[in-house]
Design an enzyme around this catalytic site. Structure first.
Site, PDB file in Angstrom:
ATOM      1  N   GLU A 167       6.966  20.091  43.134  1.00 16.52           N
ATOM      2  CA  GLU A 167       7.175  21.490  42.814  1.00 16.52           C
ATOM      3  C   GLU A 167       5.818  22.179  42.850  1.00 16.52           C
ATOM      4  O   GLU A 167       4.802  21.584  42.493  1.00 16.52           O
ATOM      5  CB  GLU A 167       7.777  21.676  41.414  1.00 16.52           C
ATOM      6  CG  GLU A 167       9.222  21.268  41.295  1.00 16.52           C
ATOM      7  CD  GLU A 167       9.397  19.806  40.943  1.00 16.52           C
ATOM      8  OE1 GLU A 167      10.500  19.281  41.155  1.00 16.52           O
ATOM      9  OE2 GLU A 167       8.436  19.165  40.478  1.00 16.52           O
ATOM     10  N   TYR A 178       0.292  21.531  51.118  1.00 14.71           N
ATOM     11  CA  TYR A 178       1.507  20.718  51.222  1.00 14.71           C
ATOM     12  C   TYR A 178       2.193  20.909  52.573  1.00 14.71           C
ATOM     13  O   TYR A 178       2.668  19.933  53.171  1.00 14.71           O
ATOM     14  CB  TYR A 178       2.460  21.032  50.067  1.00 14.71           C
ATOM     15  CG  TYR A 178       1.859  20.760  48.705  1.00 14.71           C
ATOM     16  CD1 TYR A 178       1.095  19.623  48.476  1.00 14.71           C
ATOM     17  CD2 TYR A 178       2.040  21.637  47.649  1.00 14.71           C
ATOM     18  CE1 TYR A 178       0.531  19.373  47.236  1.00 14.71           C
ATOM     19  CE2 TYR A 178       1.483  21.390  46.411  1.00 14.71           C
ATOM     20  CZ  TYR A 178       0.732  20.256  46.207  1.00 14.71           C
ATOM     21  OH  TYR A 178       0.185  20.009  44.979  1.00 14.71           O
TER      22      TYR A 178
END
Length: 157
Positions: A111, A123
């Site tokens: 998350e 990411y």
């Protein structure tokens, strides 16, 4: 910019219990709503993959990964603010993904705050894709902030 200051020696190694206060101090400098030293201690005791990136022996970043039942979860990746922008976060994330492969994980989740575009970019460049949102997941000034849920498939080598 180089990943490590000229002449400095960087190493990735398992986090030591004696370093938890140093790690928690980095966390407090980096985040408005930081993990406590107790959370890091719990992660170590739970057997999670807790790794430190040290420069000249001093922790400047860390990563935490939990792996079980074919899945892994990147719980925390952080680099001290004064060391950001040098590729150290990428190096930590790469190590966590290597550990996930070692655990024979097929999918890795994490998350991230929508208000953290630097982390989102890190990411995405590593191969993560947004798969959903968790409403009101994070504490934030004046209320709560959603979490972007990201995942990547770890294909066999």
């Amino acid at each position: 910019m180089s990943a490590v200051p000229a002449g400095a020696v960087a190493e990735l190694r398992p986090m030591r219990e004696a370093e938890i206060e140093l790690v928690a101090a980095i966390e407090r400098r980096a985040y408005e709503f930081p993990w406590t030293a107790g959370i890091f201690r719990d992660c170590l005791r739970a057997g999670y993959e807790c790794w430190v990136l040290a420069v000249d022996g001093m922790p400047v970043g860390y990563g935490i990964l939990s792996a079980a039942a074919g899945e892994a979860h990147v719980l925390n990746v952080c680099v001290a603010p004064e060391h950001q922008g040098r590729g150290l976060g990428r190096r930590l994330l790469h190590r966590l993904l290597e550990l996930a492969r070692w655990h024979r994980v097929e999918r890795v989740f994490l998350e991230v705050r929508p208000s953290n575009p630097v982390a989102i970019g890190l990411y995405e460049r590593a191969g993560f894709n947004e798969i959903g949102r968790r409403p009101n997941y994070y504490p934030a000034k004046g209320g709560r902030e959603d979490a972007i849920v990201m995942a990547m498939e770890l294909l066999p080598p």
